[in-house]
Structures are given as C-alpha cells and as structure tokens.
Design an enzyme around this catalytic site. Structure first.
Site, PDB file in Angstrom:
ATOM      1  N   TYR A   1       0.860  -1.180   0.000  1.00 46.48           N
ATOM      2  CA  TYR A   1       0.000   0.000   0.000  1.00 46.48           C
ATOM      3  C   TYR A   1       0.891   1.222   0.000  1.00 46.48           C
ATOM      4  O   TYR A   1       1.696   1.408   0.920  1.00 46.48           O
ATOM      5  CB  TYR A   1      -0.937   0.011   1.222  1.00 46.48           C
ATOM      6  CG  TYR A   1      -1.777   1.267   1.265  1.00 46.48           C
ATOM      7  CD1 TYR A   1      -2.790   1.468   0.336  1.00 46.48           C
ATOM      8  CD2 TYR A   1      -1.534   2.267   2.200  1.00 46.48           C
ATOM      9  CE1 TYR A   1      -3.546   2.635   0.344  1.00 46.48           C
ATOM     10  CE2 TYR A   1      -2.283   3.430   2.223  1.00 46.48           C
ATOM     11  CZ  TYR A   1      -3.283   3.609   1.292  1.00 46.48           C
ATOM     12  OH  TYR A   1      -4.016   4.771   1.296  1.00 46.48           O
TER      13      TYR A   1
ATOM     14  N   ASP B   1       9.339   3.080   0.000  1.00 50.55           N
ATOM     15  CA  ASP B   1       8.248   3.696   0.731  1.00 50.55           C
ATOM     16  C   ASP B   1       8.447   3.319   2.191  1.00 50.55           C
ATOM     17  O   ASP B   1       8.116   2.206   2.611  1.00 50.55           O
ATOM     18  CB  ASP B   1       6.906   3.187   0.193  1.00 50.55           C
ATOM     19  CG  ASP B   1       5.721   3.785   0.952  1.00 50.55           C
ATOM     20  OD1 ASP B   1       5.938   4.356   2.038  1.00 50.55           O
ATOM     21  OD2 ASP B   1       4.592   3.666   0.462  1.00 50.55           O
TER      22      ASP B   1
ATOM     23  N   LYS C   1       3.569   9.536   8.199  1.00 52.10           N
ATOM     24  CA  LYS C   1       3.134   9.107   9.536  1.00 52.10           C
ATOM     25  C   LYS C   1       4.004   9.710  10.648  1.00 52.10           C
ATOM     26  O   LYS C   1       3.874  10.881  10.952  1.00 52.10           O
ATOM     27  CB  LYS C   1       3.087   7.593   9.607  1.00 52.10           C
ATOM     28  CG  LYS C   1       2.006   6.993   8.683  1.00 52.10           C
ATOM     29  CD  LYS C   1       1.655   5.597   9.090  1.00 52.10           C
ATOM     30  CE  LYS C   1       0.867   4.830   8.067  1.00 52.10           C
ATOM     31  NZ  LYS C   1      -0.571   5.079   8.110  1.00 52.10           N
TER      32      LYS C   1
END
Ligand SMILES: Cc1ncc(COP(=O)(O)O)c(C=O)c1O
Length: 450
Positions: free
Chosen positions: A158, A260, A287
């Site tokens: 994701y 990522d 995040k």
C-alpha cells in the site's frame, strides 16, 4: 476491563456494544452526514468503530470512558505515544508564532537537515501533507528523470490512495493470478484505467521472479516502489537478498528504486534502508515523521531532486501546495526525531521482539494456528498455519476469528488495528506488554474453552 464471559462472536459483540453505547450514538448520527460515519475507510469494523476522545502516552480514552491500552499509535504515526511533552511544547511555541506562512520557515530547513543527516539516501528532500502526496511526487520525479511511464509495485503493498498505486493492494485470490507473475488488479472503482495498465505487479520476497519481471518491462519502467516492511498487508519484512536484488536489477536497467518508508522508517535510526544496508534512489516518509500532525517527505538523489528546484527558472517539476511544509507538523516532527535516538529505537525494537515472541507462545499454547510477523516495533497476527512471507500468504487467513480476537482484546481494554496489525510506541513499557499478553491469553481461553 471485563471478566471473560463472551464465548462466541455474537457475545463478544454484545459485550462491545454494552461498553460503547455513546460510540454507537455517534455512529448512528454520523451516518446522516458521513458515509460510514467516518473519513478513513480501513478503520471501520463491525458493529461500529469506537469514538476516541483523548490520548496520553499509550492510553486512550473513548467517549464512554473506556480506557484502552493502545498498540496502534494511530497506525504507527505516534511513535512516542499521545501528547508527548516535548512534541506538545514544540507545537505550543510554534502556535504562538503562527501556523502557516507564505514563505520559507526555519523549521523546514532544520527538519530537512536532520532527515538528510539520518538517512544515507536523502541528499535533498521536500515536504508534503501526506504519505500519499510524497509517493505521488516521487513517482512523478522518476517518470520525469527516466522519460519512462510504467511503474512496478509490490503485490499487497500500500503506497497511498491515488490511482497509480491503488493497484493490487489487497487483491482476492481470484484476482491475483500466478504467484510469480501477479495480475494488476484495481483496488477501487473509479481508477483511471491507464494508471492500472501502467503498473507491473511484483511478488514480494521472490527475488528471482521480481527481477525477471523488471527485466521484461525494463525499458518502459520509471520506478520500482517497495515498502521494506509490507505494512498494511500485515507487517511482513523483506527477506535478506530481496531488496538487494531489486537494487541490482534496477541500477543495471536505469530504473529508479523508491523505498516507501512511511511505516518502516522506525525500525532503525536511518530507517529500513540502514537496517537492510540497501540505498534507494528516492525515499518516501510519512506518519511518524510529522509527530502526530500531517506531513509527508520525499527525497533522495540530488540530481533527481534538482528537477523540483525553481531557483534557476521554471522548475521541471512544479511542486505547489498551500500547506506544504506547514511549520506545526515540522516542529512536531523535529521534536519526535530528537527523542527517537538510536538508543530509543533499540529499546523499542527489543520490546517489539519480546511482544512478538509472547504472542507466538500464547497462540501455540492455545493450539490456534497463527503466524506473528513484524520487525522492530511493528507486529501483526495472521490466523493461518501457512508461513507468511508475502501478501499471498495472508489470503485465506481466518478473518472471522481475527475479528473476534480484535473485539475480545477491545473488551479486555487493549486496542490494535482491526486488521490484526499493531505497533509499540515509546510509551509502552514491560508492564504494558505483560498486560497485552494477559488480555490476549484471556481471549484465547474463551476460544478454546479452556
Ligand atoms: C506504506 C505507506 N505508504 C503510503 C501511505 C500513505 O500515507 P498517508 O495516509 O499519509 O497518505 C501509507 C498509509 O498508510 C502507508 O502505510
């Protein structure tokens, strides 16, 4: 919180309902205005999600006054826990100065320097408002730099919620095709078909097969994007050799390698790239990097990032954004990184190992087949007897049982992600780990009737 009386899913759900009547009221009212009463779809779970009011350290309080021991950290974003005093102080000071400016601020330069000093791959960085935007810009940079249009991503990976990567994030068994040559499956309705058509899907932890696919599409591939630890697929770490192979084949073919690290950054002082000893061309962060506020980062090789430089005339890649590099997120992120020293990360990682070991033992003792994956302070529980080395290994895991355990843990006062993943914040100590394990054992006992 509760003595274990629930012996079935419906009883567990009734216990949950008894504990959360006000959350239910919000759910009923919220649905009048918000589809599903929220704006973050992966967090929904039946019968309705809890409404949270306050957090401190590793504790959360919901609107019904339930105290929950938090093993989510807002899905890995709050690595120091809720309301860390250093973060609050930095934000308070910045609030007094202002929240957004039509120009450069000192905190931007400060956080950029700290990131570039921490991560070998980062020679230059730019700030966005989310991990999704960071990935969008990294992919655009790769396309502009290479003059190619396709990208390769990992099955089950994701990388944010925009068309070009909303592909094969959690395909069903029927959608996914041959395990070594996965099919590109749209993860949503409404995607641009051209986006999906330009994605090559790679199997995770199958180095040879991934290399073959990259070689096959090499001349059209701008980038290979990979999470060193597959996050939302269930905290599945890359095996030794996999990232090295991706690095070798991409370098040979002039394809850019993009890590990522929105989730995996926390596993080592310099992120997962340091842990694995593999340096990508570009890296995306998000995040925890905003210390609890919205922030994304993309960066990497200076020659690639130079395409964003407007100081010599029109930039080859414009990068507008009203709240890009907003100072509140920057100071919260900088304060977080100051506390998140190498020593602190080692401590977190030891706690993570201890938790994974104890969860594994609890399932073994209960005789319930489960795989516990993770790295550092990240963990996930997969209810399957098959080893989990990639997203494929998670297909067919026992979802109803996972849901029952999730609700059971909630009813025992412990919160994890409904998908069975979690993370440990620096506020979690040995006592909290013990408490988690006691709660889990209590839930497992009701499953086995022992
Ligand atoms: C690995 C990874 N990349 C990118 C993103 C997107 O980040 P954001 O939610 O900030 O857009 C996420 C979010 O969960 C993620 O886990």
């Amino acid at each position: 919180m509760n003595t274990r009386q629930a012996t079935s899913l419906s009883e567990e759900e009734q216990l949950y309902r008894n504990l959360t009547p006000t959350s239910h009221e919000y759910f009923v009212e919220g649905r009048e205005y918000l589809p599903g009463a929220d704006s973050r779809s992966p967090l929904f779970h039946p019968p309705y999600p809890v409404v949270l009011e306050e957090g401190e350290g590793c504790w959360l309080l919901d609107v019904d006054g339930n105290e929950l021991l938090d093993f989510t950290g807002n899905h890995t974003s709050l690595v120091l826990g809720y309301k860390h005093p250093r973060v609050l102080e930095a934000v308070r000071r910045q609030l007094e100065k202002g929240t957004a400016f039509p120009g450069v601020t000192a905190p931007q330069v400060r956080l950029a320097r700290s990131l570039c000093e921490r991560m070998p791959s980062l020679e230059r960085v730019r700030f966005t408002n989310s991990g999704t935007e960071a990935v969008m810009n990294a992919v655009r940079a790769a396309r502009a730099f290479t003059g190619r249009h396709k990208i390769a991503k990992i099955e089950g990976g994701y990388n944010g919620s925009w068309d070009d990567v909303m592909v094969s994030t959690h395909p069903s068994g029927e959608q996914s095709g041959d395990v070594l040559r996965p099919v590109a499956a749209p993860a949503s309705l409404g995607l641009n078909p051209a986006s999906v058509g330009d994605v090559v899907v790679l199997p995770f932890n199958e180095a040879e097969a991934a290399a073959r696919l990259i070689e096959q599409h090499g001349e059209h591939l701008a980038a290979v994007i990979v999470e060193p630890v597959l996050g939302s697929a269930g905290m599945i770490p890359a095996e030794r050799g996999y990232l090295e192979t991706l690095r070798e084949v991409t370098k040979r073919l002039g394809v850019l390698l993009v890590f990522d690290e929105v989730v995996s950054f926390r596993v080592a002082y310099g992120g997962a790239e340091e842990h694995y000893g593999v340096t990508p061309d570009l890296t995306c962060l998000g995040k925890l990097i905003g210390g609890g506020f919205p922030l994304g980062v993309f960066g990497g090789r200076a020659d690639i990032m130079a395409m964003f430089d407007p100081s010599h005339g029109r930039p080859r890649i414009p990068h507008p954004g009203s709240y890009n590099a907003n100072p509140i997120s920057l100071v919260a992120g900088a304060a977080t990184l100051e506390v998140l020293t190498g020593e602190e990360i080692r401590r977190l990682n030891l706690r993570g190992e201890s938790l994974r070991r104890q969860i594994r033992t609890a399932f073994e003792d209960a005789g319930i087949p489960a795989q516990v994956t993770g790295l550092g302070s990240l963990f996930a529980i997969h209810l399957t007897s098959r080893p989990v080395r990639s997203y494929r290994g998670t297909i067919g895991a026992d979802a109803p049982l996972r849901h029952r355990i999730f609700l059971g843990l909630f009813n025992e006062g412990v919160l994890i992600d409904p998908r069975g993943v979690g993370s440990i914040s620096a506020a979690v100590g040995e006592a909290e780990i013990d408490r988690f394990v006691v709660a889990l054992k209590a839930v497992l006992r009701t499953l086995t009737g022992s």
